[in-house]
Design an enzyme around this catalytic site. Sequence first.
Site, PDB file in Angstrom:
ATOM      1  N   HIS A 141     -17.678 -98.965 -69.166  1.00  0.00           N
ATOM      2  CA  HIS A 141     -19.255 -99.044 -68.811  1.00  0.00           C
ATOM      3  C   HIS A 141     -20.410-100.354 -69.108  1.00  0.00           C
ATOM      4  O   HIS A 141     -19.866-100.355 -70.663  1.00  0.00           O
ATOM      5  CB  HIS A 141     -20.040 -96.881 -69.953  1.00  0.00           C
ATOM      6  CG  HIS A 141     -21.200 -97.225 -70.127  1.00  0.00           C
ATOM      7  ND1 HIS A 141     -21.955 -96.498 -69.015  1.00  0.00           N
ATOM      8  CD2 HIS A 141     -22.135 -97.760 -70.810  1.00  0.00           C
ATOM      9  CE1 HIS A 141     -22.539 -95.760 -69.386  1.00  0.00           C
ATOM     10  NE2 HIS A 141     -23.148 -97.089 -70.126  1.00  0.00           N
ATOM     11  N   ASN A 200     -27.513-101.317 -66.591  1.00  0.00           N
ATOM     12  CA  ASN A 200     -26.615-100.892 -66.385  1.00  0.00           C
ATOM     13  C   ASN A 200     -26.307-101.775 -65.315  1.00  0.00           C
ATOM     14  O   ASN A 200     -26.811-102.131 -64.809  1.00  0.00           O
ATOM     15  CB  ASN A 200     -26.312 -99.633 -65.923  1.00  0.00           C
ATOM     16  CG  ASN A 200     -26.130 -98.352 -66.925  1.00  0.00           C
ATOM     17  OD1 ASN A 200     -27.231 -98.062 -67.304  1.00  0.00           O
ATOM     18  ND2 ASN A 200     -25.518 -98.321 -68.136  1.00  0.00           N
ATOM     19  N   ARG A 239     -28.981 -90.666 -66.405  1.00  0.00           N
ATOM     20  CA  ARG A 239     -29.149 -90.357 -67.595  1.00  0.00           C
ATOM     21  C   ARG A 239     -29.637 -91.644 -68.111  1.00  0.00           C
ATOM     22  O   ARG A 239     -30.361 -91.900 -69.373  1.00  0.00           O
ATOM     23  CB  ARG A 239     -27.735 -89.924 -68.379  1.00  0.00           C
ATOM     24  CG  ARG A 239     -27.224 -89.069 -69.364  1.00  0.00           C
ATOM     25  CD  ARG A 239     -27.281 -90.227 -70.533  1.00  0.00           C
ATOM     26  NE  ARG A 239     -25.901 -91.282 -70.192  1.00  0.00           N
ATOM     27  CZ  ARG A 239     -25.221 -92.099 -71.064  1.00  0.00           C
ATOM     28  NH1 ARG A 239     -26.919 -92.292 -72.023  1.00  0.00           N
ATOM     29  NH2 ARG A 239     -24.527 -92.788 -70.976  1.00  0.00           N
ATOM     30  N   ASP A 240     -28.522 -93.073 -68.050  1.00  0.00           N
ATOM     31  CA  ASP A 240     -28.549 -93.830 -68.902  1.00  0.00           C
ATOM     32  C   ASP A 240     -29.447 -94.287 -68.734  1.00  0.00           C
ATOM     33  O   ASP A 240     -30.513 -95.188 -69.414  1.00  0.00           O
ATOM     34  CB  ASP A 240     -27.435 -94.484 -68.524  1.00  0.00           C
ATOM     35  CG  ASP A 240     -26.920 -95.638 -70.348  1.00  0.00           C
ATOM     36  OD1 ASP A 240     -28.210 -95.751 -70.940  1.00  0.00           O
ATOM     37  OD2 ASP A 240     -25.585 -96.638 -69.829  1.00  0.00           O
ATOM     38  N   HIS A 247     -23.208-102.507 -69.032  1.00  0.00           N
ATOM     39  CA  HIS A 247     -24.601-103.059 -68.853  1.00  0.00           C
ATOM     40  C   HIS A 247     -24.626-104.787 -68.930  1.00  0.00           C
ATOM     41  O   HIS A 247     -23.638-105.684 -68.905  1.00  0.00           O
ATOM     42  CB  HIS A 247     -25.511-103.075 -70.522  1.00  0.00           C
ATOM     43  CG  HIS A 247     -25.593-101.601 -70.360  1.00  0.00           C
ATOM     44  ND1 HIS A 247     -27.133-100.659 -70.169  1.00  0.00           N
ATOM     45  CD2 HIS A 247     -24.827-100.461 -70.961  1.00  0.00           C
ATOM     46  CE1 HIS A 247     -27.069 -99.373 -71.018  1.00  0.00           C
ATOM     47  NE2 HIS A 247     -25.636 -99.294 -70.945  1.00  0.00           N
ATOM     48  N   CYS A 264     -34.232-100.843 -71.892  1.00  0.00           N
ATOM     49  CA  CYS A 264     -34.172-100.432 -73.842  1.00  0.00           C
ATOM     50  C   CYS A 264     -35.851-100.594 -73.875  1.00  0.00           C
ATOM     51  O   CYS A 264     -36.904-102.439 -73.544  1.00  0.00           O
ATOM     52  CB  CYS A 264     -34.401-101.389 -74.985  1.00  0.00           C
ATOM     53  SG  CYS A 264     -34.776-100.551 -76.102  1.00  0.00           S
TER      54      CYS A 264
HETATM   55 ZN    ZN Z   1     -25.130 -97.627 -71.786  1.00  0.00          ZN
END
Ligand code: ZN
Length: 328
Positions: free
Chosen positions: A211, A253, A17-18, A213, A244
């Site tokens: 969570h 992450n 997902r991320d 990064h 990004c």
């Molecule tokens: Zn994230």
Amino acid sequence: MAISPTPTVLVSEVGPRDGLQSIKSVMPTAAKLRWISALAAAGLKEIEVGSFVPARLLPQMADIHEVVAHALTIPGLHVAVLAPNLRGSQSAFEAGVHKLTLPVSVTNEHSMANIRKTTAQMIDEVREIVALRDAQFPGVQIEAGVSVAFGCTIAGAVSDDETMRMCMAMAECGVDEVGLSDTSGYANPTQVRRMFRRLRSELGDKAGGAHFHNTRGQGLANVVAALEAGVTTIDASQAGLGGCPYAPGATGNIVTEDLAFLLEAMGYDTGIDIDALVAARAILADALPGEALYGHVQDAGLPKGFSYADGRAPSAVQPEGCLRGVAQ
Ligand code: ZN
């Protein structure tokens, strides 16, 4: 004398997902399914397999129904997804997911940029999503992932009180867990320890996971701080996939392989086979040529004499150490 059991930590894999939502390439569905199966076979018990968002906004997630259907066939796997609104949540519930994560920003600026809603509008939306779950899909776990909890790329510094206000609002909406996300890679260990202690003291058993990064290289240091505050669920992505598409060089992450090694070496049982996990990187390397893959354990291997927290020996023969030059 009572023997204290080995502490366990749930590593929640968010790469599908991320990770995948943050890169330019679109991973072919067949490779995605193979990858998720390999991650589960390596011992990951929870995988966030994608998000329910319109395909025109995120083509990387266009196959979410197929991906969820596949993940649900893997025995014992806790299948999680993300959805940013009521409509996506309804689709996720109908698809049969076990867990739904709702991204909720602390700042209005990030909230508007990320999901085009103010924080107040998002609180109302979460309340409706919980009501829908309670009425029709009572078994599904809902987590609020509180984004930019440690600082915001748009609004700048975020105070502890601002973040806690949003966490309390989420608990009042009836979500099961409230986790803290360092979406921007701004967090430091002192802040992480303080915030997770406060989260636990104010929310009790609704205090959720961490969570992080690795944008500024602080990810694993922040994990140690979170463990010290009693956190038992930590998100990570294989090979640190992500970043990004608009910020070249920005990492994603924290790396699942390195996290699993850190935890096991510190005596936390994760149930993960690190060699099998490292082997799954090959699927990413094949399916996503040109995308940056991060991490250290895959190059260095496990240390000589390493054993897992539960006493297991490594499954694969480890490579020889560095034989060239003079080691210091
Ligand atoms: Zn994230």
